[in-house]
Design a protein around this motif. Structure first.
Motif: not given
Length: 503
Positions: A189-195, A221-228, A387-389, A395-401
């Motif tokens: 899930x950390x691969x998703x930036x923002x959202x 990022x809808x499909x990216x979120x669902x895949x995780x 919303x669109x990212x 440009x930010x490094x991966x962050x979040x949980x």
């Protein structure tokens, strides 16, 4: 003299015992199979003849009649090859007939005598255990069938090995159950930036098995979120593994390695037919809704699915079961899945972007989402705009949980629900609670009830929507580790419905 062996015919996820009777009689040499066989079963005559010839066994110059009883039950599939061969071998005296009485057999024969894996080994093992018999099946199906510990499973690689085992010349050891560990490096899930709001919605959906609708522009990022989503779901318990694997076994989706603890993740294309989604076709096989049982059904480009297919989802979502009706039978398949749907806001996808939207905006958005009926949309517990990212976020490094951190909270919430519903029949998660049980576990405090009452009147919540808000609020409280549903939980649950309605 009649020799008998036993096999199964499939009706939904159930395997019905079938008696295979073989009789040799005087007359012109012939080989007949009766008892409502389909084309694959009829062709078993030639496969059995060739496989026995490869072993140096010639068919007797007599009339061979094989009857599949009960005769009014349709017989489908190549798994009848092995039981027909064993019944014939018993009739000519190469296999002890008394050994066949205590066996259920299934397997496809190759022309050189090898036994090929077939679908349905797990339900067949369940039927063998129920009838207090052993199961003999191809080696490729042994690890799957042996997971049913109540039945002894013998898994020879060839017909010759099966004969040697039954005759006592070379006994085989029982097969061992196979268990496939989930992928140790799933998508994170950390691969998703923002959202962050969408990630929170995924967590709530996973914790209470709440259906989720995401609407957003292409590339948001809808499909990216669902895949995780699978990466934050808990592993299946043994009961869920058995239920899910029975369906996958019938569909031939279990490989030789065995059964997996990972929850299924199905993502059908929007061109999928009614039979592919709900079930049907030859043999009334399970569809995508059943293959996603105890897992996730992800439907991308949701409005692009045929209207008839979308509307058929309404009943399975409510009941957790689908019935495939035929003239001579009704097949029932379980389908308790977590539905995740993704949609663009309009046909072009850029409704909210004045520079990229088409000339028909905003009416194009209303027409496009109108393909999803109100009753179907009402069945989504969580609805949010993605919303669109922003480029700055990319440009930010991966962050979040990480997924593991979120998965721990989800597992804790699921454990609370398991204890809560330990004595409630057919209820495992908050999304399945209803009626008096829902009122007992999810009734909010005074402030929460007041907020829910005001907003229900303001936005016109339906009775179904009202109860779904309560279920989501209960899950949010579980994630917070609180016994009582309070006003903040109600407010967050409402936000996932009001936002979508306002949009």
């Amino acid at each position: 003299m009649v020799s008998q062996s036993y096999t199964v015919a499939f009706e939904g996820v159930e395997a019905r015992l079938v008696e295979v009777q073989c009789a040799l009689s005087d007359g012109l040499p012939a080989f007949a199979v009766v008892g409502l066989p389909d084309k694959a079963v009829q062709e078993a005559r030639e496969r059995v003849r060739a496989a026995l010839g490869a072993l140096g066994v010639a068919l007797p110059m007599q009339r061979i009649t094989v009857n599949l009883s009960p005769a009014d039950l349709p017989k489908e599939g190549s798994h009848f090859d092995l039981p027909i061969a064993l019944a014939l071998l018993g009739a000519i005296g190469l296999v002890p007939r008394d050994k066949l009485e205590n066996l259920v057999a299934l397997g496809e024969l190759s022309l050189d005598g090898r036994l090929l894996a077939v679908a349905g080994a797990l339900p067949a093992a369940m039927a063998a255990a129920t009838s207090e018999r052993s199961l003999i099946c191809p080696k490729g199906s042994g690890a799957e069938a042996a997971w049913v510990g109540a039945a002894e499973v013998i898994a020879p690689a060839t017909l010759s090995a099966a004969i040697d085992h039954l005759s006592g010349r070379t006994p085989l050891d029982p097969a061992s159950p196979g268990l496939i560990s989930p992928d140790p490096h799933p998508r994170d899930l950390r691969d998703v930036k923002g959202q962050e709001r969408a990630k929170r919605a995924l967590e709530i959906a996973a914790a209470g098995r709440h259906h989720l609708m995401m609407i957003g522009a292409p590339g948001s990022g809808k499909s990216m979120l669902a895949a995780r989503l699978p990466s934050i779901l808990p592993e299946m318990n043994p009961e869920e593994m058995l239920e899910t694997s029975m369906i996958h076994s019938l569909s031939g989706l279990i490989d030789e390695g065995g059964i997996s603890r990972a929850r299924p993740f199905r993502e059908p294309h929007h061109t999928a037919s009614m039979a592919a989604m709900i079930g049907g076709g030859r043999g009334a096989r399970p569809g995508e809704v059943s293959l996603a049982h105890n897992g996730v059904l992800f439907m991308d480009e949701f409005p692009e699915f045929p209207r008839a297919v979308l509307e058929t989802l309404r009943q399975p979502i409510e009941t957790g079961e689908v019935v495939v009706s035929r003239a001579n039978a009704h097949m029932r398949y379980p389908c308790r899945f977590l539905l995740v749907a993704a949609a663009n806001p309009c046909k072009c996808g850029y409704l909210g972007d004045p520079e990229r939207a088409c000339s028909r905006a905003p009416s194009c958005g209303e027409d496009y989402l109108a393909r999803i009926s109100g009753p179907l949309m009402d069945r989504f517990d969580l609805r949010l705009e993605v919303p669109p990212v922003r480029y700055a976020d990319l440009d930010l490094p991966a962050s979040g949980e990480r997924s593991g951190t979120v998965a721990a909270r989800v597992a804790q919430a699921r454990a609370l629900q398991s204890r809560r519903f330990a004595h409630a029949p057919n209820v495992r998660v908050n999304a399945e609670a209803e009626g008096a049980l829902l009122e007992e576990i999810a009734m909010p405090d005074t402030e929460g009830r007041a907020l829910l009452s005001r907003m229900a009147e303001r936005v016109g919540l339906s009775a179904r929507g009202y109860h779904r808000v309560l279920r989501v609020a209960r899950t949010i409280a579980d994630l917070d580790g609180e016994d009582e549903v309070r006003q903040p939980h109600i407010a967050e649950a409402l936000s996932y419905r009001i936002t979508a309605q306002a949009g």
